[in-house]
Design a protein around this motif. Structure first.
Motif, PDB file in Angstrom:
ATOM      1  N   LEU A  20      82.617  40.072  48.274  1.00 21.81           N
ATOM      2  CA  LEU A  20      83.031  40.119  49.739  1.00 21.81           C
ATOM      3  C   LEU A  20      82.000  39.605  50.569  1.00 21.81           C
ATOM      4  O   LEU A  20      82.624  38.910  51.639  1.00 21.81           O
ATOM      5  N   GLN A  21      80.656  39.465  50.211  1.00 21.65           N
ATOM      6  CA  GLN A  21      79.847  38.701  50.881  1.00 21.65           C
ATOM      7  C   GLN A  21      79.996  37.323  50.835  1.00 21.65           C
ATOM      8  O   GLN A  21      79.789  36.330  51.831  1.00 21.65           O
ATOM      9  N   THR A  22      80.398  36.769  49.638  1.00 23.20           N
ATOM     10  CA  THR A  22      80.802  35.491  49.634  1.00 23.20           C
ATOM     11  C   THR A  22      81.767  35.064  50.065  1.00 23.20           C
ATOM     12  O   THR A  22      81.748  33.746  50.984  1.00 23.20           O
ATOM     13  N   ALA A  23      82.841  35.937  50.330  1.00 24.65           N
ATOM     14  CA  ALA A  23      83.968  35.292  51.143  1.00 24.65           C
ATOM     15  C   ALA A  23      83.664  35.488  52.795  1.00 24.65           C
ATOM     16  O   ALA A  23      84.173  34.629  53.457  1.00 24.65           O
ATOM     17  N   GLU A  24      82.899  36.348  53.200  1.00 23.99           N
ATOM     18  CA  GLU A  24      82.447  36.373  54.574  1.00 23.99           C
ATOM     19  C   GLU A  24      81.512  35.013  54.880  1.00 23.99           C
ATOM     20  O   GLU A  24      81.569  34.668  55.974  1.00 23.99           O
ATOM     21  N   ALA A  25      80.709  34.655  53.945  1.00 19.36           N
ATOM     22  CA  ALA A  25      79.853  33.639  54.246  1.00 19.36           C
ATOM     23  C   ALA A  25      80.833  32.251  54.165  1.00 19.36           C
ATOM     24  O   ALA A  25      80.633  31.350  55.028  1.00 19.36           O
ATOM     25  N   LEU A  26      81.874  32.132  53.294  1.00 17.19           N
ATOM     26  CA  LEU A  26      82.793  31.102  53.406  1.00 17.19           C
ATOM     27  C   LEU A  26      83.673  30.962  54.946  1.00 17.19           C
ATOM     28  O   LEU A  26      83.910  29.983  55.292  1.00 17.19           O
ATOM     29  N   ALA A  27      83.683  32.322  55.405  1.00 18.40           N
ATOM     30  CA  ALA A  27      84.640  32.397  56.811  1.00 18.40           C
ATOM     31  C   ALA A  27      83.641  31.967  57.923  1.00 18.40           C
ATOM     32  O   ALA A  27      84.088  31.489  58.990  1.00 18.40           O
ATOM     33  N   VAL A  28      82.456  31.477  57.592  1.00 16.94           N
ATOM     34  CA  VAL A  28      81.550  31.096  58.609  1.00 16.94           C
ATOM     35  C   VAL A  28      80.835  29.620  58.357  1.00 16.94           C
ATOM     36  O   VAL A  28      80.187  29.154  58.995  1.00 16.94           O
ATOM     37  N   ALA A  29      81.550  29.138  57.087  1.00 17.39           N
ATOM     38  CA  ALA A  29      81.022  27.921  56.752  1.00 17.39           C
ATOM     39  C   ALA A  29      82.207  26.898  57.105  1.00 17.39           C
ATOM     40  O   ALA A  29      83.122  27.344  58.009  1.00 17.39           O
ATOM     41  N   GLY A  30      82.041  25.591  56.997  1.00 16.35           N
ATOM     42  CA  GLY A  30      82.997  24.593  57.278  1.00 16.35           C
ATOM     43  C   GLY A  30      84.238  24.808  56.630  1.00 16.35           C
ATOM     44  O   GLY A  30      84.251  25.521  55.515  1.00 16.35           O
ATOM     45  N   ASP A  31      85.223  24.252  56.940  1.00 11.22           N
ATOM     46  CA  ASP A  31      86.551  24.232  56.364  1.00 11.22           C
ATOM     47  C   ASP A  31      87.052  22.957  56.041  1.00 11.22           C
ATOM     48  O   ASP A  31      87.537  22.283  57.108  1.00 11.22           O
ATOM     49  N   PRO A  32      86.980  22.459  54.933  1.00 11.90           N
ATOM     50  CA  PRO A  32      86.423  22.928  53.539  1.00 11.90           C
ATOM     51  C   PRO A  32      84.790  22.967  53.625  1.00 11.90           C
ATOM     52  O   PRO A  32      84.045  22.208  54.416  1.00 11.90           O
ATOM     53  N   ALA A  33      84.257  23.497  52.622  1.00 11.61           N
ATOM     54  CA  ALA A  33      82.949  23.566  52.483  1.00 11.61           C
ATOM     55  C   ALA A  33      82.440  23.287  51.026  1.00 11.61           C
ATOM     56  O   ALA A  33      83.124  23.627  50.103  1.00 11.61           O
ATOM     57  N   ALA A  34      81.419  22.616  51.093  1.00 11.24           N
ATOM     58  CA  ALA A  34      80.782  22.308  49.656  1.00 11.24           C
ATOM     59  C   ALA A  34      80.122  23.423  48.868  1.00 11.24           C
ATOM     60  O   ALA A  34      79.694  24.379  49.671  1.00 11.24           O
ATOM     61  N   TYR A  35      79.735  23.543  47.801  1.00  8.27           N
ATOM     62  CA  TYR A  35      79.229  24.509  47.002  1.00  8.27           C
ATOM     63  C   TYR A  35      77.908  24.735  47.703  1.00  8.27           C
ATOM     64  O   TYR A  35      77.451  25.812  47.703  1.00  8.27           O
ATOM     65  N   ASP A  36      77.188  23.540  47.894  1.00  6.38           N
ATOM     66  CA  ASP A  36      75.795  23.750  48.251  1.00  6.38           C
ATOM     67  C   ASP A  36      75.549  24.259  49.562  1.00  6.38           C
ATOM     68  O   ASP A  36      74.674  25.102  49.947  1.00  6.38           O
ATOM     69  N   GLU A  37      76.701  24.255  50.420  1.00  4.78           N
ATOM     70  CA  GLU A  37      76.632  24.639  51.456  1.00  4.78           C
ATOM     71  C   GLU A  37      76.690  26.309  51.617  1.00  4.78           C
ATOM     72  O   GLU A  37      76.262  27.151  52.164  1.00  4.78           O
ATOM     73  N   LEU A  38      77.698  26.930  50.796  1.00  2.00           N
ATOM     74  CA  LEU A  38      77.866  28.075  50.348  1.00  2.00           C
ATOM     75  C   LEU A  38      76.657  28.773  49.794  1.00  2.00           C
ATOM     76  O   LEU A  38      76.222  29.755  50.231  1.00  2.00           O
ATOM     77  N   LEU A  39      75.965  27.793  49.033  1.00  2.00           N
ATOM     78  CA  LEU A  39      74.786  28.520  48.393  1.00  2.00           C
ATOM     79  C   LEU A  39      73.654  28.631  49.203  1.00  2.00           C
ATOM     80  O   LEU A  39      72.828  29.590  49.116  1.00  2.00           O
ATOM     81  N   GLY A  40      73.651  27.549  50.319  1.00  4.83           N
ATOM     82  CA  GLY A  40      72.404  27.795  51.195  1.00  4.83           C
ATOM     83  C   GLY A  40      72.790  29.405  52.275  1.00  4.83           C
ATOM     84  O   GLY A  40      71.956  29.787  52.472  1.00  4.83           O
ATOM     85  N   LEU A  41      74.069  29.453  52.487  1.00  6.77           N
ATOM     86  CA  LEU A  41      74.160  30.625  52.980  1.00  6.77           C
ATOM     87  C   LEU A  41      74.116  32.004  52.543  1.00  6.77           C
ATOM     88  O   LEU A  41      73.717  32.880  52.960  1.00  6.77           O
ATOM     89  N   MET A  42      74.221  31.941  51.146  1.00  7.65           N
ATOM     90  CA  MET A  42      74.015  33.080  50.475  1.00  7.65           C
ATOM     91  C   MET A  42      72.641  33.056  50.016  1.00  7.65           C
ATOM     92  O   MET A  42      72.030  34.272  49.989  1.00  7.65           O
ATOM     93  N   ALA A  43      72.087  32.274  49.582  1.00  8.34           N
ATOM     94  CA  ALA A  43      70.681  32.376  48.831  1.00  8.34           C
ATOM     95  C   ALA A  43      69.549  31.838  49.922  1.00  8.34           C
ATOM     96  O   ALA A  43      68.315  31.861  49.429  1.00  8.34           O
ATOM     97  N   GLY A  44      70.096  31.203  50.850  1.00  2.46           N
ATOM     98  CA  GLY A  44      68.900  30.773  51.907  1.00  2.46           C
ATOM     99  C   GLY A  44      68.244  29.726  51.634  1.00  2.46           C
ATOM    100  O   GLY A  44      68.387  29.018  50.520  1.00  2.46           O
ATOM    101  N   ASP A  45      67.237  28.938  52.514  1.00  3.39           N
ATOM    102  CA  ASP A  45      66.685  27.835  52.269  1.00  3.39           C
ATOM    103  C   ASP A  45      65.665  28.089  51.134  1.00  3.39           C
ATOM    104  O   ASP A  45      65.472  27.158  50.335  1.00  3.39           O
ATOM    105  N   ALA A  46      65.218  29.272  50.749  1.00  2.00           N
ATOM    106  CA  ALA A  46      64.371  29.616  49.772  1.00  2.00           C
ATOM    107  C   ALA A  46      65.152  29.354  48.379  1.00  2.00           C
ATOM    108  O   ALA A  46      64.555  29.532  47.313  1.00  2.00           O
ATOM    109  N   ARG A  47      66.485  29.536  48.400  1.00  2.00           N
ATOM    110  CA  ARG A  47      67.300  29.474  47.137  1.00  2.00           C
ATOM    111  C   ARG A  47      66.982  30.595  46.294  1.00  2.00           C
ATOM    112  O   ARG A  47      66.684  30.498  45.083  1.00  2.00           O
TER     113      ARG A  47
END
Length: 870
Positions: free
Chosen positions: A67-94
């Motif tokens: 659900l957190q992943t889906a919420e992150a995609l909802a605030v990402a671009g449409d469409p979003a690249a995987y790297d953008e989603l990874l940044g939203l979930m794991a932060g700059d520190a990955r």
């Protein structure tokens, strides 16, 4: 590309066409509402998968990280690249744990058709984005606000240029490019850090308070200097008079790129609180199982001659529930549980008479004749599958009506799933391990964060906004169901000392879990192994793991296996008691049914437990005499079944009551008393306690009373006499309990929690039908110059002569055709056929969509079109 081709349902349909049958089966199994009814093709399947009701149901079944992943995609671009989603979930520190778990969460979203597209172009279905994206009316669980582009949509071009100039950017010729430049600045880590370094400390404090949400704040007409600095640079943007918002890009920079304050890729571990020896757990559970059987028997024995009346609105009254609790020597909530359990097992129902009452069903008599283990298995299986929830008894429904035991409104469709999942979590632990209840609840909340509709004992506030996690305060329904499950499983003997028993594991169909090495009784146990530390999407199920409730045939086999494991653990019924000089009898264990039935009439139960204590009283002995037993019968019975000699006080008690029993005779006048001893009648008339009976002498040996015979009997017995009732012929009436039974009744059907999960046969047939319909819908047709192109899903239309001629030509050439067909029920469909023979008004053809040869009446074919050569 046309606008229609860009719509999400069509794009999702194209993604579904690329799936194999196993992937489609996984989708339909995870979202069974999509198969009811079976879609005609993949386009219809994709459309149905994007409806609001279906998407909400799918989101409710996601775990916390998905659900957190889906919420992150909802605030990402449409469409979003995987790297953008990874940044939203794991932060700059990955964060490596989040990064490792993200592919599994994304795969789960793809499997359920909530996300489609490859890693370079991930798209959340439009309905899910609308539900999860932040807005002023429905804040996102991420705490993020609108983007710069969304927040400046109504701002004047001049004001936008002022913001661009204030942050040191070059003015642009239009607002679109200006907003783009401002967005680029806010998403550039180094430039944004330099800008914030210039901010006053109190301005940075304001940003810190809004960083994790809610992102909205109130300001006055004359903002303070710390707010003015932020407003001038677009770090706060106005959304309405007196309201400002922190733009999404600014918040993400302050959060170091993370959409969530605390991503939860790892499910909470269900740790062991204490470990017992498995033998101790099994013996404790077996004792509770036998207690459950005796409690149900005692309940229905108490209602043997007809139970409490049925309320007009259905169910038991509060007074009758209290009386039942007193009779069973349990609390009222526990009494409600046992009553509902007997009802769910089909042992109890209403009799349906004009003066409707509750009573045992004919099934109860059959149940009594079965072995104890089989009787327990029937109760346990009924409890596991029941949707009626006794825990909500005493509360109120949404219309403020009281919820009563056996009444309407007690069904909670989530109950079977929660019960099964709680027991499955116990099955994952080593044998004999009891978990912390709070750990079980935390795990359930992680697995279904959105499944918490408020319902139950107290009136609840409205449900949380879509996407909002359940917070503290009033416990959500799933948590309360889990707590009730832990309590009820212990009462029923599925668990013992908080740990799942061996027959409890068998009831779930689980394999035995690993035993703790060298675990001593009551010794603390270490937390679960490393398998529980892995993300749910990558974790291999432990040996005891149960994925879902079993189908009915498998559940029946599992229940039979549980009964076999329980049978040797149950105590053997005894055929004797120990008589004592204080007019008591001790049953050192469960008694055989004939002995228990007679003893329950001859004596009163004084205490229960491992050994039941019965007390003999004048009233209990008289009760046995009223049932047709003689004094000699009672002496013989006690001598036969006592391991100790019959005490002299007990023999004297039986003889004394028997000597006086029937000396007085009560019949119907209104009522009369007759006795050969006129001195005894004089004693009765002289007693002040007889005044309420209003008796007078009719003859030296007869008294008449102005009350009914039953009341007269009770009154004389209360005065210490031992009267007997007599018939119109003057014979002594033998009073035996009259068993009242309902007509044959079936157990209540559980209320399903949504459509049932389709079985393998239905899935195979459904996928075949969907693929066939999709083949017909997407087969390339030759363009017709003289007719307008058909809309998607529209059937071809041709005249009878043209249809016949095209069919006959296809028979000669062997070409396939696209037809529209309406069956006898009026259902229209598209098909791709290869005609073999045309005669007698019928066409025989190989149907590519059905993969078989079929015959179609020509008059039911709406039209025909030739397919393109490719």
């Amino acid at each position: 590309m046309s606008t229609e081709d860009q719509r999400a349902p069509r794009s999702l349909a194209a993604a579904l066409r690329g799936r194999d049958d196993a992937s489609l089966a996984a989708l339909l199994r995870a979202r069974p509402d999509l198969i009811t009814p079976v879609p005609t093709d993949l386009t219809q399947l994709a459309t149905r998968a994007g409806t609001r009701a279906s998407v909400v149901r799918a989101l409710e079944r996601l775990d916390r990280f998905a659900l957190q992943t889906a919420e992150a995609l909802a605030v990402a671009g449409d469409p979003a690249a995987y790297d953008e989603l990874l940044g939203l979930m794991a932060g700059d520190a990955r964060d490596p744990v989040v990064a490792d778990a993200l592919p599994g969460a994304l795969a789960a979203l793809r499997e359920q058709a909530l996300v489609w597209g490859d890693d370079s172009s991930l798209r959340l279905v439009r309905t899910a984005r609308e539900l999860l994206a932040p807005s002023a009316q429905h804040p996102s669980p991420t705490g993020l606000g609108p983007s710069v582009r969304e927040a400046t949509a109504g701002m004047s071009p001049g004001r936008i240029q002022e913001l661009v100039a204030a942050v040191g950017l070059t003015s642009t010729h239009d607002s679109v490019s200006a907003v783009g430049a401002l967005t680029a600045l806010f998403t550039h880590r180094k430039k944004m850090a330099a800008l914030l370094a210039q901010a006053p400390a109190d301005s940075r404090d304001v940003l810190g308070r809004l960083m994790w949400g809610p992102p909205y704040g109130q300001i006055t007409a004359e903002p303070a200097a710390r707010l003015r600095w932020l407003l001038d640079r677009g770090l706060l943007l106005p959304t309405a008079p007196g309201t400002v918002v922190l733009p999404r890009e600014v918040a993400l920079h302050l959060r170091e790129g993370r959409a969530h304050r605390a991503p939860e890729p790892v499910p909470p571990a269900v740790e062991t609180l204490v470990a017992h020896r498995p033998q101790v757990v099994d013996s404790t559970a077996a004792g509770q199982a036998y207690t459950a059987l005796t409690t149900v028997e005692e309940l229905l024995k108490d209602w043997h001659e007809g139970g409490p009346p049925v309320l007009r609105a259905g169910g038991l009254s509060v007074r009758d529930l209290k009386r039942t609790a007193v009779a069973l020597d349990v609390s009222e909530p526990m009494a409600a549980f046992w009553v509902e359990l007997a009802y769910a097992a089909g042992l109890l129902a209403s009799d349906g008479e004009a003066d409707e009452r509750y009573a045992a069903t004919p099934e109860y008599d059959e149940w009594l004749e079965r072995p104890p283990a089989d009787r327990w298995a029937q109760l346990a299986q009924a409890w596991l599958a029941a949707t009626r929830t006794s825990g909500v008894v005493g509360g109120r429904d949404l219309k403020e009506r009281a919820l009563s035991a056996l009444g309407p409104g007690l069904d909670r469709s989530a109950a079977p799933e929660v019960r099964h999942r709680v027991l499955a979590l116990l099955a994952e632990l080593p044998e004999g391990a009891a978990p912390q209840a709070d750990a079980v609840l935390a795990r359930l909340r992680w697995e279904r964060p959105l499944r918490g509709p408020q319902a139950g004992p107290a009136p609840q506030a409205g449900p949380a906004p879509q996407g909002a996690h359940t917070s503290s305060g009033e416990e959500d329904l799933r948590s309360r169901l889990a707590r009730w499950t832990l309590t009820e499983a212990e009462l029923l003997g599925v668990t013992g000392r908080g740990a799942l028993s061996s027959h409890g594991r068998a009831l779930l169909g689980a394999r035995p879990a690993a035993k703790p090495a060298g675990a001593a009784d009551d010794a603390p146990q270490a937390p679960a192994g490393p398998g529980d530390k892995l993300p749910a999407h990558h974790r291999t199920a432990p040996a005891g793991r149960v994925a879902a409730p079993l189908p009915q045939p498998e559940q029946a086999a599992a229940t039979a296996a549980a009964a076999r494991l329980l049978a040797p653990l149950l105590p053997e019924p005894l055929d004797h008691v120990l008589l004592q000089a204080d007019l008591t009898a001790v049953a050192p264990g469960p008694l055989r049914r004939p002995l228990a039935d007679v003893l329950s009439v001859l004596a009163d139960v004084e205490s229960k437990g491992g050994a039941t204590v019965y007390r003999f009283t004048p009233g209990s002995v008289r009760r046995a005499l009223d049932a047709g037993r003689s004094a000699s019968d009672l002496h013989a019975f006690l001598a036969e079944h006592s391991r100790t000699p019959v005490p002299q006080p007990l023999a004297y008690l039986i003889d004394d009551v028997a000597r006086r029993h029937g000396h007085l005779r009560v019949g119907a006048a209104s009522a009369y008393v007759r006795c050969d001893d006129d001195a005894l009648l004089n004693e009765i008339l002289a007693d002040k306690r007889a005044a309420a009976l209003r008796m007078r002498r009719l003859a030296p040996t007869v008294l008449a009373a102005q009350t009914d015979p039953a009341s007269l009997l009770e009154g004389l017995r209360a005065m210490g006499f031992a009267p007997a009732a007599e018939s119109a012929e003057g014979d002594v009436l033998i009073t035996r309990a009259h068993a009242h039974r309902t007509p044959p009744r079936t157990a209540p059907e559980p209320v399903p929690d949504g459509p049932p999960v389709p079985d393998a046969t239905l899935l195979t047939a459904a996928i075949r039908a969907i693929r066939a319909g999709d083949l017909a819908a997407t087969a390339p047709r030759k363009p017709a110059d003289d007719t307008a192109p058909l809309a998607p899903g529209e059937l071809p239309r041709t005249g009878s002569a043209e249809t016949l001629a095209t069919m006959q030509a296809a028979v000669l050439t062997g070409e396939a055709l696209w037809i529209g067909y309406v069956n006898a029920e009026g259902t229209a469909s598209q098909r791709v056929i290869a005609p073999v023979r045309v005669e007698g008004g019928f066409v025989t053809a190989y149907d590519h969509t059905a993969d078989e040869v079929r015959t179609y009446p020509l008059h039911r074919i709406t039209g025909v079109a030739e397919l393109a050569q490719d």
